[in-house]
Design an enzyme around this catalytic site. Structure first.
Site, PDB file in Angstrom:
ATOM      1  N   GLY A  17       0.693 -15.914   7.414  1.00  0.00           N
ATOM      2  CA  GLY A  17       0.543 -16.393   9.133  1.00  0.00           C
ATOM      3  C   GLY A  17       0.384 -17.695   9.431  1.00  0.00           C
ATOM      4  N   GLU A  36      -7.525 -24.574   3.317  1.00  0.00           N
ATOM      5  CA  GLU A  36      -7.585 -23.312   2.558  1.00  0.00           C
ATOM      6  C   GLU A  36      -8.676 -23.320   1.622  1.00  0.00           C
ATOM      7  OE1 GLU A  36      -5.658 -20.169   2.602  1.00  0.00           O
ATOM      8  OE2 GLU A  36      -7.451 -19.842   0.990  1.00  0.00           O
ATOM      9  N   THR A  43      -3.260 -13.853   0.837  1.00  0.00           N
ATOM     10  CA  THR A  43      -3.164 -12.552   0.081  1.00  0.00           C
ATOM     11  C   THR A  43      -1.855 -11.990  -0.394  1.00  0.00           C
ATOM     12  OG1 THR A  43      -5.157 -11.899   1.541  1.00  0.00           O
ATOM     13  CG2 THR A  43      -3.844 -10.145   0.576  1.00  0.00           C
ATOM     14  N   CYS A  44      -0.877 -12.160   0.399  1.00  0.00           N
ATOM     15  CA  CYS A  44       0.342 -11.756  -0.133  1.00  0.00           C
ATOM     16  C   CYS A  44       0.965 -12.277  -1.310  1.00  0.00           C
ATOM     17  CB  CYS A  44       1.428 -11.796   1.088  1.00  0.00           C
ATOM     18  SG  CYS A  44       2.905 -11.435   0.646  1.00  0.00           S
ATOM     19  N   CYS A  49       0.872  -8.306  -2.096  1.00  0.00           N
ATOM     20  CA  CYS A  49       2.086  -7.674  -2.145  1.00  0.00           C
ATOM     21  C   CYS A  49       3.021  -8.259  -3.415  1.00  0.00           C
ATOM     22  CB  CYS A  49       3.076  -8.182  -0.788  1.00  0.00           C
ATOM     23  SG  CYS A  49       1.920  -8.265   0.874  1.00  0.00           S
ATOM     24  N   LYS A  52       1.420  -7.295  -6.969  1.00  0.00           N
ATOM     25  CA  LYS A  52       1.318  -5.641  -6.943  1.00  0.00           C
ATOM     26  C   LYS A  52       2.483  -5.338  -7.151  1.00  0.00           C
ATOM     27  CE  LYS A  52       2.690  -3.802  -3.608  1.00  0.00           C
ATOM     28  NZ  LYS A  52       1.829  -3.682  -2.397  1.00  0.00           N
ATOM     29  N   TYR A 178      -2.634   2.665   1.463  1.00  0.00           N
ATOM     30  CA  TYR A 178      -1.509   2.002   0.945  1.00  0.00           C
ATOM     31  C   TYR A 178      -2.068   1.658  -0.613  1.00  0.00           C
ATOM     32  CZ  TYR A 178       1.040   0.396   5.077  1.00  0.00           C
ATOM     33  OH  TYR A 178       1.766   0.460   6.303  1.00  0.00           O
ATOM     34  N   ILE A 179      -3.187   0.873  -0.455  1.00  0.00           N
ATOM     35  CA  ILE A 179      -3.472   0.233  -1.850  1.00  0.00           C
ATOM     36  C   ILE A 179      -3.944   1.468  -2.835  1.00  0.00           C
ATOM     37  CG2 ILE A 179      -5.395  -1.311  -2.850  1.00  0.00           C
ATOM     38  CD1 ILE A 179      -5.101  -2.943  -0.421  1.00  0.00           C
ATOM     39  N   GLU A 182      -0.654   3.166  -4.190  1.00  0.00           N
ATOM     40  CA  GLU A 182      -0.029   2.099  -4.985  1.00  0.00           C
ATOM     41  C   GLU A 182      -0.572   1.821  -6.534  1.00  0.00           C
ATOM     42  OE1 GLU A 182       2.238  -0.343  -1.346  1.00  0.00           O
ATOM     43  OE2 GLU A 182       0.655  -1.335  -2.212  1.00  0.00           O
ATOM     44  N   ASP A 303      -4.104 -10.856   9.655  1.00  0.00           N
ATOM     45  CA  ASP A 303      -5.110  -9.804   9.389  1.00  0.00           C
ATOM     46  C   ASP A 303      -6.363 -10.011  10.004  1.00  0.00           C
ATOM     47  OD1 ASP A 303      -3.020  -8.640   7.976  1.00  0.00           O
ATOM     48  OD2 ASP A 303      -4.048  -8.661   6.115  1.00  0.00           O
ATOM     49  N   ALA A 341       6.712  -0.161   4.125  1.00  0.00           N
ATOM     50  CA  ALA A 341       6.808   0.714   2.724  1.00  0.00           C
ATOM     51  C   ALA A 341       5.586   0.756   2.255  1.00  0.00           C
ATOM     52  CB  ALA A 341       7.745  -0.102   2.054  1.00  0.00           C
ATOM     53  N   HIS A 436      29.264   6.969  -0.450  1.00  0.00           N
ATOM     54  CA  HIS A 436      29.092   7.858  -1.519  1.00  0.00           C
ATOM     55  C   HIS A 436      29.237   7.480  -2.677  1.00  0.00           C
ATOM     56  CE1 HIS A 436      29.133  12.196  -2.574  1.00  0.00           C
ATOM     57  NE2 HIS A 436      30.138  12.121  -3.383  1.00  0.00           N
ATOM     58  N   GLU A 441      23.195   8.113   2.199  1.00  0.00           N
ATOM     59  CA  GLU A 441      24.303   8.672   3.045  1.00  0.00           C
ATOM     60  C   GLU A 441      23.685  10.004   3.645  1.00  0.00           C
ATOM     61  OE1 GLU A 441      27.552  10.553   1.172  1.00  0.00           O
ATOM     62  OE2 GLU A 441      26.399  10.552  -0.834  1.00  0.00           O
TER      63      GLU A 441
HETATM   64  P1  NDP Z   1      -6.125   1.641   4.443  1.00  0.00           P
HETATM   65  O1  NDP Z   1      -6.662   1.476   5.754  1.00  0.00           O
HETATM   66  O2  NDP Z   1      -4.457   1.839   4.175  1.00  0.00           O
HETATM   67  O3  NDP Z   1      -6.691   2.827   3.537  1.00  0.00           O
HETATM   68  C1  NDP Z   1      -8.231   2.870   3.300  1.00  0.00           C
HETATM   69  C2  NDP Z   1      -8.559   4.124   2.787  1.00  0.00           C
HETATM   70  O4  NDP Z   1      -9.851   4.152   2.634  1.00  0.00           O
HETATM   71  C3  NDP Z   1      -7.994   5.153   3.477  1.00  0.00           C
HETATM   72  O5  NDP Z   1      -7.755   6.252   2.786  1.00  0.00           O
HETATM   73  C4  NDP Z   1      -9.414   5.503   4.272  1.00  0.00           C
HETATM   74  O6  NDP Z   1      -9.582   6.877   4.463  1.00  0.00           O
HETATM   75  C5  NDP Z   1     -10.602   5.275   3.023  1.00  0.00           C
HETATM   76  N1  NDP Z   1     -11.730   4.963   3.535  1.00  0.00           N
HETATM   77  C6  NDP Z   1     -12.156   3.953   4.483  1.00  0.00           C
HETATM   78  N2  NDP Z   1     -13.506   4.105   4.745  1.00  0.00           N
HETATM   79  C7  NDP Z   1     -13.962   4.951   3.850  1.00  0.00           C
HETATM   80  C8  NDP Z   1     -15.101   5.635   3.508  1.00  0.00           C
HETATM   81  N3  NDP Z   1     -16.137   5.122   4.208  1.00  0.00           N
HETATM   82  N4  NDP Z   1     -15.259   6.792   2.787  1.00  0.00           N
HETATM   83  C9  NDP Z   1     -14.148   7.133   2.059  1.00  0.00           C
HETATM   84  N5  NDP Z   1     -12.843   6.571   2.334  1.00  0.00           N
HETATM   85  C10 NDP Z   1     -12.979   5.631   3.060  1.00  0.00           C
HETATM   86  O7  NDP Z   1      -6.331   0.334   3.589  1.00  0.00           O
HETATM   87  P2  NDP Z   1      -5.920  -0.304   2.315  1.00  0.00           P
HETATM   88  O8  NDP Z   1      -6.978  -1.232   1.798  1.00  0.00           O
HETATM   89  O9  NDP Z   1      -5.120   0.608   1.399  1.00  0.00           O
HETATM   90  O10 NDP Z   1      -4.999  -1.177   2.602  1.00  0.00           O
HETATM   91  C11 NDP Z   1      -5.431  -2.365   3.771  1.00  0.00           C
HETATM   92  C12 NDP Z   1      -3.956  -2.866   4.727  1.00  0.00           C
HETATM   93  O11 NDP Z   1      -3.298  -3.529   3.823  1.00  0.00           O
HETATM   94  C13 NDP Z   1      -3.148  -1.887   5.104  1.00  0.00           C
HETATM   95  O12 NDP Z   1      -3.632  -1.396   6.570  1.00  0.00           O
HETATM   96  C14 NDP Z   1      -1.838  -2.344   5.071  1.00  0.00           C
HETATM   97  O13 NDP Z   1      -1.338  -2.790   6.297  1.00  0.00           O
HETATM   98  C15 NDP Z   1      -1.749  -3.464   4.223  1.00  0.00           C
HETATM   99  N6  NDP Z   1      -1.286  -3.170   2.749  1.00  0.00           N
HETATM  100  C16 NDP Z   1       0.109  -3.137   3.017  1.00  0.00           C
HETATM  101  C17 NDP Z   1       0.915  -2.507   2.136  1.00  0.00           C
HETATM  102  C18 NDP Z   1       2.218  -2.300   2.144  1.00  0.00           C
HETATM  103  O14 NDP Z   1       3.099  -2.975   3.140  1.00  0.00           O
HETATM  104  N7  NDP Z   1       3.003  -1.828   1.095  1.00  0.00           N
HETATM  105  C19 NDP Z   1       0.282  -2.443   0.743  1.00  0.00           C
HETATM  106  C20 NDP Z   1      -1.158  -2.798   0.691  1.00  0.00           C
HETATM  107  C21 NDP Z   1      -1.840  -2.854   1.596  1.00  0.00           C
HETATM  108  P3  NDP Z   1      -9.399   7.689   5.923  1.00  0.00           P
HETATM  109  O15 NDP Z   1      -7.920   7.792   5.655  1.00  0.00           O
HETATM  110  O16 NDP Z   1      -9.825   8.728   6.005  1.00  0.00           O
HETATM  111  O17 NDP Z   1      -9.508   6.648   6.944  1.00  0.00           O
END
Ligand code: NDP
Length: 459
Positions: A17, A36, A43-44, A49, A52, A178-179, A182, A303, A341, A436, A441
């Site tokens: 950003g 910075e 991060t990306c 991203c 990863k 997500y993380i 992945e 973010d 994604a 096809h 499709e």
């Molecule tokens: P997410 O918010 O996607 O996932 C966090 C996970 O941690 C969830 O499963 C959540 O559970 C769990 N959690 C949170 N607090 C606790 C707790 N106290 N006890 C147990 N489990 C907990 O965050 P990520 O860190 O995976 O990713 C951060 C951001 O980064 C995402 O929002 C995404 O936008 C971005 N990102 C995007 C990617 C992409 O576009 N491919 C790839 C990686 C990151 P619950 O579901 O129960 O809340």
């Protein structure tokens, strides 16, 4: 532009950003500086991203080598060299970091190394110098959040996972977002034994339930152990490795524990409170629809505002900020139909409303689904399926959501996002000729509505 200040714009944080906003502002004639305290790219590029995705590619070769046999290649699974993958990945990140620095310099943006701190509404201190600016943009991103449990210091986060000295033999991944999915996929494909611990019944809260259930099935089929409905209470560490304890009395042993339990805005120690920039309970900078904070000349994007935490959204917010402040064209970021994604294995691509969200908003919802074995796997026999789903407004025929789990899902759904942005109807999907033979499709050949039934959202 004003000579009263050192710069017209001072940007704190050179991630997606911040870099986009500074380059565009400079191109609009503003005198811009960016500071910075880590590496330009954010991060990306540096620890998200891009590295990863390179590991996702690296890990996927296991499937490709295995599948090649059915196509006549007498392949044996070659030896995998984690160190080489990490070194090559690092080289590419260095290259990209250099490109980002070059982009800023070529745009005439002054790069200032160090951590910025606001000392008044027009002044940012970096190290022992202070710079004044008419506008300040906060673009400091977010950082991994570790559960507050005893022994959390023994757990790594995605930051460290990208640079491990060696591949863990056994790893426990805590979290189901997500993380987590992945990295679970990366480690499993590279040969680690992977267990996941999640507090809900399903992974990926907020995604369409069919994708959540389908991904868990596919991950389990690959040998990933997903333990649901439990919370981690402590992590112990000794010479043999780590032990993760949960609230239902179970214990999981591993070489390594990774917390992928969300991310928090990077806003501590920025001096925000002192200058009147409000933050919420998580530390996210509060902004209005134009990304303006509670101090009129200070804006924030990406973010650190915890709106929709995706790189392309941060870029878009940075661009809207420049339109608003430097081009006389007040522009609100548009969060409608943002595709995203998940680079799990298989990956997910999604845009628009989930079935659950659509049912909350619309009187009548039509659902179309398709689950099939991809042509490639008719020969390989790999037990892998692709799943696609369309969520349609039953009254207007408008397609509200497209969801896919399967090979190439992110590539396919990007194109469908254009159709949704244009308000495409199911009839228009049907009138589109398919390519096809492809998986894509299927999105234009789904004709049979799912029978109406009571919809029960997953937890
Ligand atoms: P997410 O918010 O996607 O996932 C966090 C996970 O941690 C969830 O499963 C959540 O559970 C769990 N959690 C949170 N607090 C606790 C707790 N106290 N006890 C147990 N489990 C907990 O965050 P990520 O860190 O995976 O990713 C951060 C951001 O980064 C995402 O929002 C995404 O936008 C971005 N990102 C995007 C990617 C992409 O576009 N491919 C790839 C990686 C990151 P619950 O579901 O129960 O809340």
């Amino acid at each position: 532009m004003s000579d009263k200040y050192d710069f017209d714009l001072f940007v704190v944080g050179a991630g997606s950003g911040g870099v986009r906003a500074s380059r565009l502002a400079a191109a609009s004639g503003a005198r811009v500086a960016i500071c910075e305290d880590s590496r330009v790219g954010g991060t990306c590029v540096i620890r998200g991203c891009i590295p990863k995705k390179l590991l996702v590619y690296g890990a996927h070769y296991r499937n490709d080598f295995e599948d090649a046999v059915a196509y006549g290649w007498n392949a044996h699974l070659p030896e995998f060299d984690w160190g080489k993958l990490i070194r090559n990945k690092d080289q590419e990140i260095d290259r990209l970091n250099g490109i980002y620095i070059g982009l800023l310099k070529n745009a005439g943006v002054e790069i200032i190394e160090g951590r910025g701190r606001l000392i008044d509404e027009h002044t940012v201190q970096v190290g022992d110098r202070a710079w004044s600016a008419k506008h300040i943009l906060i673009a400091t991103g977010a950082r991994p959040y570790k559960l507050d449990v005893p022994g959390a210091e023994h757990a790594i986060t995605s930051n460290e996972a990208l640079d491990l000295p060696e591949l863990p033999r056994r790893i426990v991944v805590v979290g189901g977002g997500y993380i987590a999915v992945e990295f679970a996929g990366i480690f499993a494909n590279l040969g680690s034994e992977v267990a996941m611990i999640i507090r809900r019944e399903e992974l990926l809260y907020g995604f369409d339930d069919d994708l959540r259930v389908g991904l868990a099935q596919a991950m389990r089929a690959k040998g990933i152990d997903i333990h649901i409905c439990r919370n981690v209470t402590r992590v112990e560490h000794d010479r043999a490795g780590c032990n993760v304890h949960t609230d239902i009395g179970q214990e999981y042993g591993a070489d390594l524990v990774m917390f992928a339990t969300g991310r928090l805005p990077n806003t501590a120690d920025l001096g925000l409170e002192g200058v009147g920039v409000d933050t919420d309970h998580l530390g996210a900078v509060k902004v209005d629809e134009y990304s303006r904070t509670t101090v009129p000349n200070i804006y924030a994007v990406g973010d650190c505002t915890n709106r929709l935490n995706l790189t392309p959204v941060a870029l878009h917010e940075g661009q809207c900020f420049v339109e608003t402040v430097y081009r006389g064209n007040p522009t609100k970021p548009d969060y409608g139909n943002v595709p995203s994604a998940v680079f799990s294995d298989p990956p997910i691509g999604t845009v628009g409303l989930t079935e659950t969200a659509a049912r909350r908003l619309c009187a009548k919802v039509d659902i179309y689904k398709s689950r099939f074995r991809p042509l490639k796997h008719t020969l390989t026999g790999r037990d892998e399926f692709s799943f696609m789903k369309l969520v349609v407004d039953g009254e207007t025929d408008r397609v509200l959501g497209c969801h896919m789990l399967g090979t190439d899902a992110p590539e396919i759904v990007q194109g469908l996002a254009v159709a949704l942005k244009c308000g495409a109807t199911k009839a228009q999907f049907d009138a589109t000729i398919g390519i096809h033979p492809t998986a894509a499709e299927e999105f234009v050949t789904m004709r049979t509505k799912e029978p109406e039934k009571e919809h029960e959202p997953a937890e």
